[in-house]
Design an enzyme around this catalytic site. Structure first.
Site, PDB file in Angstrom:
ATOM      1  N   ASP A  11       3.600  -8.213  33.972  1.00  0.00           N
ATOM      2  CA  ASP A  11       4.913  -8.128  34.604  1.00  0.00           C
ATOM      3  C   ASP A  11       4.804  -8.926  35.895  1.00  0.00           C
ATOM      4  O   ASP A  11       4.199  -8.476  36.866  1.00  0.00           O
ATOM      5  CB  ASP A  11       5.242  -6.653  34.890  1.00  0.00           C
ATOM      6  CG  ASP A  11       6.481  -6.504  35.776  1.00  0.00           C
ATOM      7  OD1 ASP A  11       7.202  -7.485  35.978  1.00  0.00           O
ATOM      8  OD2 ASP A  11       6.708  -5.363  36.259  1.00  0.00           O
ATOM      9  N   LYS A  73       9.612 -15.855  42.727  1.00  0.00           N
ATOM     10  CA  LYS A  73      10.364 -15.680  41.477  1.00  0.00           C
ATOM     11  C   LYS A  73      11.857 -15.952  41.693  1.00  0.00           C
ATOM     12  O   LYS A  73      12.569 -16.322  40.766  1.00  0.00           O
ATOM     13  CB  LYS A  73      10.148 -14.254  40.985  1.00  0.00           C
ATOM     14  CG  LYS A  73      10.682 -13.959  39.610  1.00  0.00           C
ATOM     15  CD  LYS A  73      10.216 -12.588  39.178  1.00  0.00           C
ATOM     16  CE  LYS A  73      10.876 -12.114  37.925  1.00  0.00           C
ATOM     17  NZ  LYS A  73      10.448 -10.750  37.586  1.00  0.00           N
ATOM     18  N   GLU A 174      12.183  -8.047  30.579  1.00  0.00           N
ATOM     19  CA  GLU A 174      11.639  -6.859  31.251  1.00  0.00           C
ATOM     20  C   GLU A 174      12.276  -5.548  30.770  1.00  0.00           C
ATOM     21  O   GLU A 174      11.552  -4.593  30.459  1.00  0.00           O
ATOM     22  CB  GLU A 174      11.793  -7.014  32.774  1.00  0.00           C
ATOM     23  CG  GLU A 174      10.806  -8.044  33.315  1.00  0.00           C
ATOM     24  CD  GLU A 174      11.194  -8.634  34.658  1.00  0.00           C
ATOM     25  OE1 GLU A 174      12.117  -8.111  35.308  1.00  0.00           O
ATOM     26  OE2 GLU A 174      10.564  -9.627  35.051  1.00  0.00           O
ATOM     27  N   ASP A 196      17.536  -1.995  35.548  1.00  0.00           N
ATOM     28  CA  ASP A 196      16.302  -2.579  36.101  1.00  0.00           C
ATOM     29  C   ASP A 196      16.621  -3.350  37.376  1.00  0.00           C
ATOM     30  O   ASP A 196      17.224  -4.424  37.320  1.00  0.00           O
ATOM     31  CB  ASP A 196      15.695  -3.505  35.027  1.00  0.00           C
ATOM     32  CG  ASP A 196      14.415  -4.197  35.488  1.00  0.00           C
ATOM     33  OD1 ASP A 196      13.997  -3.991  36.631  1.00  0.00           O
ATOM     34  OD2 ASP A 196      13.843  -4.947  34.680  1.00  0.00           O
TER      35      ASP A 196
END
Ligand code: AMP
Length: 524
Positions: A11, A73, A174, A196
């Site tokens: 992850d 990211k 994810e 999420d």
């Protein structure tokens, strides 16, 4: 896969990353070299030419803000001039520059580094942790990305893994990974919602779990909404208060800003469990020969006031996903929370209010995604005994530009992947010998409002009156969510196959040269 090789699940988070593997049928987290179960996604470059990763990098961020890269990211697969990056550029200590194709890059002293390389450094560190754990080389991984990552962001993540010496067996979303871990653990048939929110992105996904089949029904979200936005609201508040009291603009002071940012994030975390938090930053700056300090109490209610609109911004995404799946909110059995930011009480109460039931609170929001990736590695490697079938969807519609800036959709969003769809197109002029195909991803009817992925030309069409040639364009989205386009002129048989990447990202030769450079890292 080599006979004994382990496949790891990673992850790669905006703020924290986590690596796991499958032991028998159970996913287990691998601790990093310092013994922690998650690693800050931070890379720092010291003046001695060392590269530091994780906690080591984080620890010296305050003294070295210009050489410490956070939340890369949020940059990956984006353009320097995009509105999100223009906003982010004002807030970070490190310098960003534009690449010749408009992509974003980070400048550290006289060296320009791509976000792919920085993510690659983090992934290499995680790989190293796994190698230390197993005492053997690791070369294969399943890597997760936000469901709302577009083709460019997925490809850039894959490139980052290559730079780290990892072959990516599968890119998985994810929320889907989280539901895999949850579903295999509970062995329950249910309609599940995954909310999420990590450091930088928000995804909302609806799934049906039925006898081992994990069918994603729809997904929606915002790839630029996450915990960092909450931190920034606190930073803005502190800077504003300081300005009111001292008439000093702290945004000009990189060191002070970095300290405020860290304190803001700490206070935010604390306020998930307490009603008040003290922000105490002595010697934040000096003026007129005296030192000035920040000492403020931030209450939970003030934090909620500062960030309420960010939480509310998630609701249209949830409604969109429910509409696309044609499900009523009261038909959801379980709501799973993933990502550190979902610990915020306002998020939990907002969700509970929306669905009329509280979210499940016994999953580990920091680890469940990596665990799901490890399970996916077991599915691919054939080590999971249970029958598990994962059917994910694409988050964006895919199509091409036709006349007058019109966007012609070829694959609708929320279509199950892998998928392949063909459509026929024709010429608009007599004897037109070539056709330009502009591939885009997005939901607007106007092509220019969608994200350009690539432009390519189909050459050598047989001369014919306008409207006569028939050109079949085939779009494919593979199980990683990556796009391939293929066009064919029926009469001449002329073909053009492209991997969708030229508008952005690294070329093959750029990637190869970066991989070579990273084969002999100075230090990690
Ligand atoms: P992730 O990317 O899932 O690791 O999520 C990281 C984000 O979660 C960061 O923005 C953190 O500040 C935030 N976070 C972590 N713990 C908490 C907490 N207790 N309360 C609120 N936010 C948190």
């Amino acid at each position: 896969m080599t006979a004994m090789g382990h496949i790891i699940g990673i992850d790669l988070g905006t703020t924290f990353s986590c690596v796991a593997y499958l032991e028998g049928q159970r996913p287990l987290v691998i601790s990093n070299l310092e013994g922690a179960r998650t690693t800050p996604s931070v890379v720092s470059f010291t003046t001695a030419g060392e590269r530091l990763v994780g906690n080591l990098a984080l620890r010296q961020a305050i003294t070295n803000p210009e050489h410490t890269v956070f939340a890369v990211k949020r940059l990956i697969g984006r353009k320097f001039d995009s509105p999100e990056i223009v906003a982010a550029r004002k807030r970070v200590g490190f310098e960003m520059v534009a690449a010749s194709n408009g992509d974003i890059q980070v400048r550290i002293d006289d060296k320009v580094i791509t976000p792919q390389e920085i993510s690659g450094i983090i992934l290499r560190y995680l790989r190293q942790c796994a190698e230390q754990h197993f005492g053997e080389p690791i070369t294969e991984a399943v890597v997760t990305v936000p469901a709302h990552f577009n083709d460019l962001q997925r490809q850039a993540t894959k490139d980052a893994a290559h730079i780290a010496g990892l072959e990516v067996l599968r890119v998985i979303n994810e929320p889907t990974a989280a539901s895999l871990a949850y579903g295999l653990d509970t062995k329950k048939n249910a309609t599940v919602a995954v909310f999420d929110m990590g450091g930088g992105t928000f995804d909302f996904t609806l799934l049906e779990i039925q006898d081992g089949v994990f069918q994603v029904l729809s997904t929606n979200g915002d790839s630029f909404l996450g915990g960092e936005d909450f931190d920034n609201r606190i930073v803005e508040w502190l800077v504003e208060e300081f300005w009111k009291e001292e008439r000093i603009d702290l945004t000009q002071d990189k060191l002070a800003l970095q300290r405020i940012k860290e304190a803001a994030e700490r206070a935010k975390r604390e306020l998930s469990f307490t009603l008040e938090s003290e922000i105490n930053l002595p010697f934040i700056c000096s003026a007129k020969a005296s030192s000035l300090h920040i000492k403020k109490i931030l209450s939970r209610s003030k934090l909620e006031e500062l960030t309420e609109d960010l939480v509310r911004k998630t609701l249209p995404c949830i409604e969109g996903a429910l509409d696309d799946a044609r499900i009523l909110r009261n038909k959801i059995d379980d709501i799973i929370l993933v990502g550190g930011q979902t610990r915020m009480p306002l998020i939990k109460t907002t969700i509970a209010g929306f669905f009329g039931k509280p979210p499940i609170d016994n999953v580990n929001a920091d680890e469940i995604v990596a665990m799901g990736a490890a399970i996916q590695s077991g599915i691919l490697g054939g080590t999971i005994d249970d029958l598990v079938l994962l059917l994910d969807v694409t988050a964006f519609s895919l199509g091409i530009e036709t006349e007058n800036d019109t966007f012609e959709t070829i694959i609708e969003r929320n279509t199950t992947i892998p998928t392949k769809v063909s459509k026929s197109f024709t010429t608009v002029e007599h004897n037109q010998r070539q056709v330009r195909i502009h591939v885009l991803q997005g939901e607007s009817k106007e092509a220019h409002e969608n994200r350009p992925l690539a432009i390519f030309y189909l050459m050598g069409i047989e001369p014919a009156p306008a409207g006569v040639p028939q050109i079949d364009v085939t779009f494919e989205i593979d199980a990683d969510g990556l796009v391939r386009v293929h066009a064919r002129d029926k009469v001449s048989g002329s073909e053009h196959r492209v991997e969708v990447r030229p508008s952005s990202g690294l070329t093959r030769s750029e990637l190869q040269s970066i991989i070579e450079q990273h084969k002999t890292p100075k230090a990690e």
